[in-house]
Design a protein around this motif. Structure first.
Motif, PDB file in Angstrom:
ATOM      1  N   UNK A 217       0.826  -1.320  -0.029  1.00 44.89           N
ATOM      2  CA  UNK A 217      -0.018   0.108   0.001  1.00 44.89           C
ATOM      3  C   UNK A 217       0.926   1.262   0.059  1.00 44.89           C
ATOM      4  N   UNK A 218       0.338   2.402  -0.144  1.00 41.76           N
ATOM      5  CA  UNK A 218       1.034   3.578  -0.529  1.00 41.76           C
ATOM      6  C   UNK A 218       0.252   4.721   0.384  1.00 41.76           C
ATOM      7  N   UNK A 219       1.142   5.398   1.285  1.00 42.69           N
ATOM      8  CA  UNK A 219       0.721   6.155   2.151  1.00 42.69           C
ATOM      9  C   UNK A 219       1.024   7.584   1.547  1.00 42.69           C
ATOM     10  N   UNK A 220       0.116   8.802   1.243  1.00 46.82           N
ATOM     11  CA  UNK A 220       0.295  10.058   0.828  1.00 46.82           C
ATOM     12  C   UNK A 220       0.376  10.834   2.105  1.00 46.82           C
ATOM     13  N   UNK A 221       1.274  11.983   1.991  1.00 49.31           N
ATOM     14  CA  UNK A 221       0.980  12.972   2.987  1.00 49.31           C
ATOM     15  C   UNK A 221       1.486  14.361   2.387  1.00 49.31           C
ATOM     16  N   UNK A 222       1.018  15.336   3.269  1.00 47.71           N
ATOM     17  CA  UNK A 222       1.394  16.723   2.718  1.00 47.71           C
ATOM     18  C   UNK A 222       2.924  16.838   2.548  1.00 47.71           C
ATOM     19  N   UNK A 223       3.519  16.060   3.463  1.00 46.99           N
ATOM     20  CA  UNK A 223       5.010  16.122   3.403  1.00 46.99           C
ATOM     21  C   UNK A 223       5.692  14.977   4.245  1.00 46.99           C
ATOM     22  N   UNK A 224       6.680  14.642   3.745  1.00 44.43           N
ATOM     23  CA  UNK A 224       7.253  13.304   4.445  1.00 44.43           C
ATOM     24  C   UNK A 224       8.808  13.815   4.743  1.00 44.43           C
TER      25      UNK A 224
ATOM     26  N   UNK B  43      -0.700   0.310  -6.786  1.00 41.48           N
ATOM     27  CA  UNK B  43      -0.825  -0.350  -5.297  1.00 41.48           C
ATOM     28  C   UNK B  43      -2.043   0.844  -4.683  1.00 41.48           C
ATOM     29  N   UNK B  44      -2.758   0.273  -3.850  1.00 40.68           N
ATOM     30  CA  UNK B  44      -3.743   1.077  -3.293  1.00 40.68           C
ATOM     31  C   UNK B  44      -3.319   2.264  -2.478  1.00 40.68           C
ATOM     32  N   UNK B  45      -4.020   3.382  -2.480  1.00 40.33           N
ATOM     33  CA  UNK B  45      -3.577   4.646  -2.127  1.00 40.33           C
ATOM     34  C   UNK B  45      -4.222   4.881  -0.801  1.00 40.33           C
ATOM     35  N   UNK B  46      -3.433   5.063   0.443  1.00 41.64           N
ATOM     36  CA  UNK B  46      -4.118   5.243   1.739  1.00 41.64           C
ATOM     37  C   UNK B  46      -3.931   6.935   2.006  1.00 41.64           C
ATOM     38  N   UNK B  47      -4.805   7.695   1.643  1.00 41.45           N
ATOM     39  CA  UNK B  47      -4.780   9.242   1.638  1.00 41.45           C
ATOM     40  C   UNK B  47      -5.102   9.611   3.039  1.00 41.45           C
ATOM     41  N   UNK B  48      -5.477   8.851   3.994  1.00 38.26           N
ATOM     42  CA  UNK B  48      -5.826   9.322   5.162  1.00 38.26           C
ATOM     43  C   UNK B  48      -4.908  10.451   5.887  1.00 38.26           C
ATOM     44  N   UNK B  49      -3.721  10.558   5.496  1.00 32.65           N
ATOM     45  CA  UNK B  49      -2.831  11.348   6.117  1.00 32.65           C
ATOM     46  C   UNK B  49      -2.438  12.397   5.119  1.00 32.65           C
ATOM     47  N   UNK B  50      -3.153  12.633   4.122  1.00 33.77           N
ATOM     48  CA  UNK B  50      -2.846  13.604   2.978  1.00 33.77           C
ATOM     49  C   UNK B  50      -2.678  15.143   3.355  1.00 33.77           C
ATOM     50  N   UNK B  51      -3.374  15.448   4.657  1.00 33.35           N
ATOM     51  CA  UNK B  51      -2.923  16.797   5.159  1.00 33.35           C
ATOM     52  C   UNK B  51      -2.048  16.905   6.371  1.00 33.35           C
ATOM     53  N   UNK B  52      -1.360  15.506   6.469  1.00 44.21           N
ATOM     54  CA  UNK B  52      -0.364  15.531   7.711  1.00 44.21           C
ATOM     55  C   UNK B  52       0.987  15.331   7.377  1.00 44.21           C
ATOM     56  N   UNK B  53       1.824  15.530   8.152  1.00 48.65           N
ATOM     57  CA  UNK B  53       3.409  15.358   7.796  1.00 48.65           C
ATOM     58  C   UNK B  53       3.745  14.185   8.664  1.00 48.65           C
ATOM     59  N   UNK B  54       4.557  13.556   7.826  1.00 46.23           N
ATOM     60  CA  UNK B  54       5.004  12.016   8.456  1.00 46.23           C
ATOM     61  C   UNK B  54       6.666  12.337   8.492  1.00 46.23           C
TER      62      UNK B  54
END
Length: 543
Positions: free
Chosen positions: A5-12, A47-58
């Motif tokens: 799976x893929x996590x997206x974030x505002x910034x990593x 792969x499936x995109x998990x965007x729950x952290x799209x506005x967060x910073x990892x």
């Protein structure tokens, strides 16, 4: 590949200098498969995109390199500390700012106890914050003359007991035991300094830090304490680790829902050195991805604010010098040599500069004839280290884990009482450690101070005391350096920097999810960046 799976974030913020910033991270089998932008990561597949952290910073999951399971377990006792504290359930316990408030809270707790045989035990108290008479047995006798009462100080190196508790340990007029404070007439004062003096009372009142740390509830609560502040790898930096303890830790950490990787260090004081070495080597083979075993913890001196640290001339600024060796020099030399000879990593508690000298002498002796190319021996706390000592550390390949939280929580007291305004400027000298090429981590020593890596980083960056004073501006470090110290730096001190501490391919998929970017906010706002959640092995953790 169905579990990718893929996590997206505002910034990593990766802490990997080769690719310091990204927007996407792919995870497979609990590890990081790819880091980059959407196009780069998609090169591995759709792969499936998990965007729950799209506005967060990892960020990489924080690594707390010096703390104790007691941070989860001590809450079964009454908290009477000076500072506000938050328990594992998220409930805030207001601090008590004078001795009268502490006594009143003890009275209320005593009145609520229905069984006359039950001792009253409190923790978190520290007289260095309070003016007037130091807490003694007479204060506690006023709470109860018959019920045993013990107050564990916030540093865990001192304890104050009432007469009923002292009598159980046969502490009375004329007692001549190191660490048992006496009044002018020869009667016990009530304050017991360091473990040899404390244990007889603790044993009779059923205060067993080891048992607390071993309790299932305590271990589970500790995981929640860590999760709340973004920590995904946490130490328990002194543990007995008996067979039953290890079985329970393997079971609890083996649960998918347990939110952290736990790194206990074996108590190096519980057995002769050769037995400790055999035990540490046997434990190392039991390690898993979530329970890392094999290191040993040694204690030399005590606490600076408790006046039991071993301090070189000219000694303490104001107040008595009660410096105590928890492990005398010759015993330390023999123990360090035995353990290093077996290639066992050592974490050595040192606070005062005299204790730092002794630990470095011991390490220099053993490394002279048992040279280990990557030993990672680490001096813990090491608060009074100066330039000459950092140079010795660098030459010996020794790392340091500095107690940065002291700058805020005890900085004013070090300036005004324990060390004086000149030496206090250099305590927990993060900039000096880095300038001398010493591997640096910073820590909270929870429950001595609250766990919170962003608070710890804030302390190292700003060096602001509770009164607002700046204590040693020259020892400030940058936000990036402080974040390194609570991620890769701490991981390095645990020999885990090949697994955790940065977001790079092949490492564990452990992330701290933040609501703001700590690298973009003002340095003074670093402690206020909120932790949203954590990810461990690619799975989002839950309370």
């Amino acid at each position: 590949m169905s579990d990718t799976k893929v996590f997206s974030a505002r910034k990593i913020v990766t802490m990997d200098p080769r690719r310091p910033v990204a927007s996407h991270v792919a995870v497979r089998d609990g590890r990081i498969l790819a880091v980059g932008d959407a196009e780069e990561v998609s090169a591995w597949g759709d792969f499936p995109l998990d965007s729950r952290f799209a506005e967060m910073v990892l960020l990489p999951g924080f690594v707390e390199g010096h703390a104790h399971v007691l941070a989860g377990a001590m809450w079964r006792y009454l908290y009477i500390g000076y500072h506000d504290r938050v328990d594992p359930a998220g409930i805030t316990h207001p601090g008590l700012t004078d001795i009268g408030q502490a006594i009143e809270k003890l009275r209320q707790a005593e009145a609520a106890l229905t069984d006359a045989r039950t001792p009253l035990i409190a923790w978190g108290f520290d007289p260095i914050f309070l003016t007037g008479e130091r807490l003694n047995r007479h204060h506690l006798d006023g709470v109860s003359a018959s019920r045993p009462i013990a107050v564990v100080h916030s540093n865990f190196h001192l304890l104050t007991a009432n007469t009923a508790a002292l009598s159980l340990a046969q502490y009375g007029p004329g007692t001549q035991i190191v660490g048992v404070a006496l009044e002018e007439d020869g009667h016990p004062h009530g304050e017991l300094r360091e473990f040899a003096a404390m244990f007889p009372v603790m044993r009779r009142l059923g205060i067993d830090f080891g048992a607390l740390a071993r309790s299932e509830d305590g271990v589970r609560a500790y995981g929640e304490v860590a999760r709340r502040c973004g920590v995904t790898t946490v130490t328990d930096l002194i543990a007995d680790l008996e067979d039953g303890d290890v079985r329970q830790l393997l079971e609890i950490t083996g649960e998918a829902s347990y939110p952290v990787r736990l790194v206990p260090a074996l108590n190096g004081h519980a057995a002769p050195a050769y037995e400790t070495a055999e035990r540490a080597l046997a434990l190392k083979h039991l390690s898993t991805d979530k329970l890392r075993l094999g290191a040993v913890k040694l204690l030399t001196d005590g606490s600076i604010q408790g006046f039991t640290a071993q301090v070189n001339w000219p000694g303490y600024f104001k107040g008595p010098d009660h410096g105590i060796w928890n492990m005398p020099p010759e015993q330390l030399y023999d123990t360090v040599d035995n353990l290093n000879g077996e290639d066992i990593q050592l974490h050595i508690h040192v606070n005062g500069d005299k204790a730092i000298d002794m630990a470095l002498d011991a390490l220099e002796r053993t490394l002279g004839h048992h040279r280990r190319p990557d030993h990672r021996h680490t001096l813990q706390h090491c608060q009074m280290a100066g330039p000459a000592q950092f140079r010795r550390m660098q030459a010996l390949g020794v790392g340091v884990n500095l107690f940065a939280n002291h700058l805020y929580y005890f900085g004013d007291q070090h300036r005004d009482i324990t060390l004086g305004p000149d030496r206090a400027q250099g305590i927990d000298g993060c900039a000096s450690a880095l300038a001398h090429g010493v591997p640096l981590a910073i820590h909270s020593d929870a429950p001595v101070t609250p766990m919170g890596p962003l608070i710890t980083a804030w302390c190292a960056v700003n060096r602001q005391t509770a009164s607002g004073d700046i204590l040693g501006e020259a020892e400030r470090i940058s936000v990036e350096q402080a974040l390194h110290a609570v991620t890769l730096g701490a991981a390095h001190s645990l020999k885990m920097d090949g697994e955790v501490g940065s977001i790079e391919v092949g490492k564990r998929a452990d992330f701290a999810v933040l609501e703001e970017d700590p690298t973009a906010c003002a340095p003074e706002a670093l402690k206020d960046v909120a932790v949203h959640s954590t990810v461990l092995g690619g799975e989002v953790t839950a309370p």
